[in-house]
Structure formats: C-alpha cells, structure tokens
Write a protein that holds these residues in place. Structure first.
Motif: not given
Ligand SMILES: Cc1cc2nc3c(=O)[nH]c(=O)nc-3n(C[C@H](O)[C@H](O)[C@H](O)COP(=O)(O)OP(=O)(O)OC[C@H]3O[C@@H](n4cnc5c(N)ncnc54)[C@H](O)[C@@H]3O)c2cc1C
Ligand SMILES: Nc1ncnc2c1ncn2[C@@H]1O[C@H](COP(=O)(O)O)[C@@H](O)[C@H]1O
Lengths: 257, 328
Positions: B215-217, B240-242, B255-260, B273-275, B277-279, B292-294
């Motif tokens: 994910g973003r992390g 991957a996350s979105r 992309q894994v998730g609701q729209t992936g 990946i933060s987890g 709900i859509q993921h 694994i998340n910090k």
């Molecule tokens: C209609 C709709 C559909 C969507 N469909 C999807 C979908 O299909 N799939 C999807 O994934 N999302 C989807 N989303 C988006 C979803 O709401 C989140 O925005 C997205 O999943 C967040 O991605 P993320 O976890 O990578 O990022 P963030 O939420 O920013 O999380 C990043 C995480 O990384 C951790 N991190 C940072 N650095 C490190 C490190 N060095 N080591 C360990 N951990 C670290 C942080 O603590 C944080 O928890 C959708 C949203 C909507 C509204």
C-alpha cells in the motif's frame, strides 16, 4: 450536445453494509446513502466537457428511492443542467432487466447524443447496465474506458483488455462507461450549490414510462441470504528486532509456505 | 439425480489476441459440468478456432461450436453476441455461462436483453436442484452469501474470474463450425491494440493461492521491489491498494478491493496497507491474513490472524532471509 449521465445512490462504502436477511435487499437504515463515487466521476466527465462546450445539456438520470433527490442535487451543484428521477415502489429490489428497461425508456424520454455511466456500481457489482442499455436503444457501447474523448460526432477512448490496451471509437449516439481512472469529482462550490436549488428534477413513475413491472418476463430473484461470521483479530506482535523471524516461523508452522 | 445433470450448458469462452483460451475457461467449464453438459462457444479470429476448441476439450467441453471472423479484431463485442445468439438457438441450453470479464459483461448484457432472459451476475458458483439452477454470489466483500434463481427462461450467468473451484474432466469434444453473418448492429470500432509488455512469470492475482500486497506505506515504485521479492519467495501473486495504484507504484490490474480484484487466497500478506473497508472488501475472505504496519491502530489488524506492528522496511527483509533459510 445532449448528455445523459447515469448515477446511482448506494449505501456508503465507508461503513459496514448490511443486507436484510429476510428480503435480501440492502438494509437502508444501516448506512448513509450517497452518490456512487463512480457516478460522481461520470458527472465530472460530463460537466467538464460542458464547461468548454457551452451548448451542452447534462441531465443526470437515476432510479432510486424517495431520498434520491438529495444526492441528485449534488450532481446539479457540480454543474449538471437538470435531474430525472424514476421513482416507483415496483422498482424496489428491481432486477437488472427491469432496471435496464426503465433507464432505457427514461433516456429516450430525455433525449440524448451520449450516455455516460460508471463501469460497475459498488452495490450491484454487475457492470452490465451500460451494455443492456446499448442493446435496448440500438446504439454502440464503449465500456470500462480509462480515458474518454468526446467530439460533436464521436467518442474515443482506451480500455484495458486481457493482454493489453485497446483504443475504441464510436459514432454518436452511443453509451460509454468509465472506470475510476478518471479524475475525482470536483467539490461543488457555494455558487454551484446555490444555482442547483433553481434547477429542476423531473420525477416519473413506471406508468409514465409505459412500463409494466408485472409483465410476463423472466426475472432474477434472491432465494437465500446468509451472513458470514465476522473475522476477528488473531495474534499481534510488536517488532523488537525479530518480528520477521517470528513471522517466518508462523508461516512455516501453519504450512503457508 | 443424473437426469438433472445432462442438460447442455452453453459456455462462452474468451480467447486472447494470440489465440489462447482465457484462464476463466477452466472455471466456466468446471461450473457448467457441475450442472450439466458443457457446450463451449468460441468466436475468434481466423486460424485460431481449431486449437482453441481442442484446448476447450481438455478443460471439459463435450461439444464446441466454433466461429472464426476477422471482425473480432475490429468491432467491439457485436460479432460475439451475434454468434452466441446463434449457438443458443442451436443448442437450446438450460443456462448460459459467461466470464465476468469486461468483455464478458458486455456480451452478457446484450445477450440477455436480446434473448429476453434474466441475468445473474458475478457468481462464485452454480448448482441445480429439482426446481432449477441456483446461482451463488458473495456480496459486500464476502460478508454475505446470496443465492439467486430466475423465475423462468434460461439464466444468463456471469462467473467471477478466479471465483470457482470446480474443474471438469477432460473430454474429447465434438467440434462443429458455427457459420453466421453478423447482424450489423451499431457497435464501437476497435482502432488499435497495444499489447502489454511481456508478462512476468508470477501467478496472476485472480484465483491466486497466495497474495502479497503493498500500500501507500511502501512509498514508491522502486520500493515496491521489496513486495515483489517477498511474493517471489512465496510463489505469490502481487497485489496493491488503490492508493498504491493511483500513486503509480504498480499497474491498475494489481488493485485489490471493492473496485479492484476480489481475492480469496490461502494466504494474504498486507504490507503498509491501512485496511480501509473498501480494501478489506476484496480480501477479507482470505484463509489467513498477515499484516505488517507501523501504526498499531491500523484497521487491518482487526482482521489479521498474524499482525506485526513494525516498519516493513526492516521486517520484510528479515522475513525474506528467514524464508530463504528455511528452504535450504
Ligand atoms: C468507492 C471507493 C472504492 C474504493 N476501492 C478501493 C479498492 O478497490 N482498493 C483499495 O485498496 N482501496 C479502495 N478505496 C480507497 C480506500 O478507501 C483507501 O483510501 C485505500 O485503501 C488506502 O490505501 P492504503 O492502505 O495503501 O493507504 P493509507 O490508508 O494511507 O495507509 C497506508 C498505511 O501504511 C502504513 N505505513 C506507512 N509507512 C509504513 C512503513 N514503513 N512500514 C509499515 N507500515 C507503514 C501506515 O501506518 C498506514 O496504515 C476505495 C474508496 C472508495 C470511496
Ligand atoms: N438504479 C440506477 N440508476 C441509475 N444508473 C444506474 C442504476 N443502476 C446502474 N446504473 C448505471 O450503470 C452503471 C453500472 O452499474 P451496474 O451494472 O449495476 O454495475 C452505474 O455506474 C450507473 O452509471
């Protein structure tokens, strides 16, 4: 140019969504109802085209319950010209066949050169409505577009397919559906919100569209619903220098490698 | 019981531009064999039909109707719908199964309208009882199991890619050609096709038994190599996350998730990946979830069987070495 945008009100995906275990329908109390994000992106595509092509009319069309006008207002505040709402008790839990029939007849009633839809709705997960409308309306479809160009006479765009990307064109009238690779919707500004209050939303029922929901056509129905047990958290450790090692052991012990 | 399972089930198989059957073919034929006799329809470019038909036999088609037309390269979906309608009229099946791919959904929508049949979408299985065909769906990210049926007529069912475990026994198919002329309905034109660069040898996400997702992390496209490294040690697919996709770390198809993509692997490892709900909607039916998340408060820990609060850039390299060590 007349553009019809198909938007759908859905349970907000930011909260746990629930089904009624008796009816199989979405539990309307469980979540806020919002415009499906993909529909907002479709509105964005239409209104940004309208901005650079002033003689464009954008009508947002939806089938949904009484509450829908609130979310239609949002599309109007973004810049759509007017709304069209198909409201009828017989549409509660409507299957895809009836939904497509109602949307097609409504689109014909409004009149259009181009229809823009989302590729897949978050509650239906069907991704078939645009093609169903194309067949009913006798027009071309170009679905799941990652990019879209609109001209007075044609549309063009790209979609992913297995093994690559294809570039498509179609002459108008046509229906397209877009993916979430399209930009996020704008926030309606104060001016947009004020202007939307004067815009009109037409509401019709199935009889107005000459649709008989009891017609002797095959329908898809829900016959059983059950909830899966929710997941619970397991072991959580804090890394103190050997978490990678511990995780490897966990995977090996559980025969996951 | 047996008389319930002899009806022909018409199955539309997707064929790639190079003539191979899509991976969904085995799933569609497997699902069909569970409720009847799999009869495949293959509509492909000239010269590809015979091989594809033989391949369909290996995957369980008892009978294959083949049409070859150059139009599949220049006209979107129209000739496939026309061909499927003709096959449907010839075979008179008790159900029509189509992949829930983008191409499959286009065909299914048009076909259901044209033949006036009801449509059941995104199925993860089919069964039949004495009242007919039951379609199984997994909705709201696997939180509910829903069964549907059609009131009468021939159900048209789209089957989730990677969603069905049934496989049919190999058959020696009767191959027939399906001669037809397109009905010439209005359709989009395919102007060009750009093949994607050579595929990696990694398993594909849909239907994978192990998935490692970032994910973003993970922070950047370069650092995504760490996710791939762990995936390769495990023989896993990469997801991957979105946010990771939108940030350009990896292609959309990850992309894994609701729209992936929705996955249900034996093992899902979420890195940074933060987890949201859509993921979770796309992966919470995994057998075992590791995160694994910090951030100790990250939502992903609520559903993780094994959670590590830590920095992925220290934990993952250690994990990779430890896994390599156990292999030796
Ligand atoms: C209609 C709709 C559909 C969507 N469909 C999807 C979908 O299909 N799939 C999807 O994934 N999302 C989807 N989303 C988006 C979803 O709401 C989140 O925005 C997205 O999943 C967040 O991605 P993320 O976890 O990578 O990022 P963030 O939420 O920013 O999380 C990043 C995480 O990384 C951790 N991190 C940072 N650095 C490190 C490190 N060095 N080591 C360990 N951990 C670290 C942080 O603590 C944080 O928890 C959708 C949203 C909507 C509204
Ligand atoms: N009830 C509805 N009202 C308006 N548009 C809809 C409705 N259902 C589906 N659509 C449109 O069709 C698209 C695909 O939906 P679906 O086929 O349900 O996944 C959506 O993104 C909408 O643009």
């Amino acid at each position: 140019m007349k553009i019809v945008v198909l938007v759908k009100e859905v349970p907000d995906t930011y909260a746990e969504r629930r089904l009624n275990l008796e009816t199989g329908l979405a539990d309307r109390e469980a979540n806020d109802r919002v415009l499906d994000e993909i529909g907002e992106r479709a509105v964005e595509v239409a209104v940004s085209y309208a901005e650079s092509h002033p003689d464009t009319e954008v009508t947002v069309l939806t089938i949904g319950p009484q509450a829908v006008p609130t979310s239609l207002r949002k599309a109007l505040a973004m810049g759509a010209t007017s709304g069209f709402h198909v409201l009828d008790d017989a549409l509660r839990g409507a299957d895809l066949t009836l939904t497509a029939e109602a949307l097609a007849k409504a689109a014909e009633r409004i009149g259009f050169d181009l229809i823009i839809a989302g590729d897949v709705s978050t509650d239906g997960n069907a991704g078939v409505i645009p093609a169903m409308l194309a067949e009913r309306l006798g027009i071309a479809h170009a679905t799941a577009l990652n990019s879209l160009e609109i001209s007075e006479t044609d549309i063009g765009g790209e979609r992913e397919t297995s093994g690559g990307t294809i570039t498509l064109t179609a002459s108008l009238p046509a229906i397209v559906s877009i993916t979430e690779r399209h930009p996020d919707a704008r926030f309606p500004g104060f001016k947009g919100i004020m202007a939307s209050k004067k815009k009109s939303i037409v509401t019709v029922d199935l009889a107005d569209l000459n649709i008989d929901s009891d017609a002797d056509l095959p329908r898809s129905i829900v016959v059983a619903v059950s909830a899966r047990p929710a997941r619970s958290a397991g072991l959580k450790i804090v890394d103190e220098g050997n978490a990678g090692q511990q995780l490897a052991e966990y995977l090996v012990q559980n025969r996951l490698v | 019981m047996t008389e319930l399972t002899i009806d022909p089930i018409l199955v539309l198989l997707d064929v790639s531009s190079t003539g191979e059957l899509a991976t969904s073919a085995a799933e569609l034929l497997g699902a069909a064999a569970r409720i009847g006799t799999p009869v495949a329809v293959i509509i492909t470019r000239p010269g590809h039909g015979q091989d594809a038909a033989m391949a369909a036999g290996v995957q369980g088609a008892q009978r294959v109707l083949v049409a070859e037309t150059p139009e599949v390269d220049s006209v979107l979906a129209a000739h496939i719908v026309d061909g499927l309608v003709l096959a449907y009229e010839r075979v008179n099946p008790s159900a029509v199964l189509i992949s829930n791919s983008i191409e499959g959904r286009d065909v299914a929508g048009r076909f259901a309208v044209r033949t006036q049949n009801a449509l059941a979408v995104d199925a993860v299985g089919v069964d039949c009882d004495d009242e007919g065909i039951i379609v199984h769906h997994s909705v709201y990210g696997g939180a509910y199991d829903v069964d549907s049926a059609v009131t009468f007529g021939t159900p048209v069912v789209t089957i989730r890619e990677g969603g069905v475990e049934d496989r049919a026994a190999a058959a020696n198919p009767i191959i027939e050609s399906l001669e037809y002329v397109g009905t010439g309905r209005r359709a989009a034109t395919i102007v060009s096709f750009a093949p994607e660069p050579a595929k990696s040898s990694r398993p594909s996400l849909r239907g994978a038994t192990r998935v490692v997702a970032g994910g973003r992390g993970v922070g950047s496209a370069e650092d995504f190599a760490l996710v791939e490294q762990l995936a390769d040690v495990l023989g896993a697919a990469v997801g991957a996350s979105r946010v990771a996709v939108d940030s350009g770390y990896v292609p959309h198809s990850y992309q894994v998730g609701q729209t992936g993509v929705s996955v249900s692997p034996q093992l899902y490892i979420a890195l940074g990946i933060s987890g949201a709900i859509q993921h979770r909607a796309g992966m919470q039916t995994a057998k075992t979830i590791v995160a694994i998340n910090k951030d100790p408060e990250a939502l992903i820990f609520e559903i993780a069987d094994f959670g590590v609060v830590g920095d992925l850039f220290t934990v993952v390299p250690q994990l990779v070495s430890a896994l390599i060590a156990t292999k030796d």
